[in-house]
Design a protein around this motif. Structure first.
Motif: not given
Length: 308
Positions: A53-59, A91-104
């Protein structure tokens, strides 16, 4: 393979978790339950499945290697994103940014679940991936449309600038079991009204068109896209088009309902047409929908009967 599914307790995300587990992936399902439900995933009894359980707008950070990130997290129905406009944008902006950072960080491949709403109220029909759209950025639907358009832009920027492996799926209307009865979309609305013999509410004159893809077909298309080598956006949906009025009549027929059709004012910026051109999906993925509308609707209606 270790895969993350954001929004994994939602309608599409939970079906995707099932498919990935079936294919032998270790799955980390991330969901903050704003619109997702734990009952959608509680049946998954597997040592290869973890719910966070986590909000992906946070890292979020993981020590073990991640191979794939399926980024589905977002409110997705008008009822949800009109009630949660800021969360939808974040979630579209920060969430996507965080997931792309994780992918990197993990050198993982990321698939963005985008939407047909990036085309707005389209001026061409069917909509090919080369169409840039007709979107009102300050209208009531703009919070969702622009969140997804931004998510596509930053995903492609990470692909071109950082060399991240990315995929973009533009998802069209999808239906099936595990949809929320009150999510405000046409399929659960019509089915629930029909099962209760209530008036079926059609907005406008009912001549606006939609196309409906059964969930198992959609999830198969998403998986094939992730495993492909194609990096431009791909429409995933059913190209069979019908009017909303025809769809309401079909629901009444299948359910044997006594419901009558009533008409209300069309919401602002509601698309007049919505139909995917799936030439690219056929050519690149060898994919097209297989489940007939009547068969899919019967399965969906049975689900709603069980959950009344």
């Amino acid at each position: 393979m270790r895969s993350i599914v954001t929004g994994g307790a939602g309608f599409l995300g939970s079906h995707l978790c099932d498919l990935l587990i079936g294919k032998g992936h270790k799955v980390i399902c991330i969901d903050n339950l704003v619109t997702g439900k734990t009952k959608n995933i509680e049946h998954i009894k597997s040592e290869n499945f973890t719910y966070l359980k986590h909000d992906i707008t946070k890292p979020v950070y993981f020590g073990d290697k991640i191979d794939y990130i399926f980024h589905l997290a977002s409110p997705a129905s008008p009822v949800d994103y009109l009630e949660l406009p800021i969360q939808t944008l974040k979630v579209g902006a920060l969430g996507t940014y965080n997931m792309l950072g994780l992918a990197k960080e993990h050198k993982a491949r990321l698939l963005l679940a985008s939407t047909s709403e990036v085309y707005g109220d389209p001026l061409v029909n069917p909509q090919p991936e080369t169409y840039w759209g007709n979107v009102n950025p300050i209208g009531p639907r703009g919070v969702y449309d622009e969140a997804k358009r931004y998510a596509e832009a930053i995903t492609m920027a990470y692909h071109t600038h950082h060399g991240i492996e990315t995929r973009i799926a533009r998802i069209f209307n999808t239906y099936g079991p595990k949809m929320r009865a009150n999510d405000g979309r046409v399929v659960p609305n019509f089915i629930n009204q029909a099962l209760k013999d209530e008036n079926i509410t059609v907005y406008g004159d009912g001549k606006q068109t939609r196309s409906f893809c059964y969930v198992s077909d959609l999830i198969e298309g998403i998986f094939r896209l992730m495993m492909s080598e194609y990096t431009d956006p791909v429409n995933i949906g059913n190209p069979t088009e019908m009017t909303v009025l025809e769809f309401a009549e079909r629901i009444i027929e299948i359910t044997g309902s006594k419901s009558r059709i009533v008409y209300e004012e069309l919401p602002v910026d509601d698309p007049k047409v919505r139909r995917p051109d799936i030439t690219r999906a056929r050519g690149v993925l060898g994919w097209e929908p297989k489940v007939k509308l009547e068969d899919g609707l019967k399965e969906t209606i049975e689900f709603f009967k069980r959950t009344e």
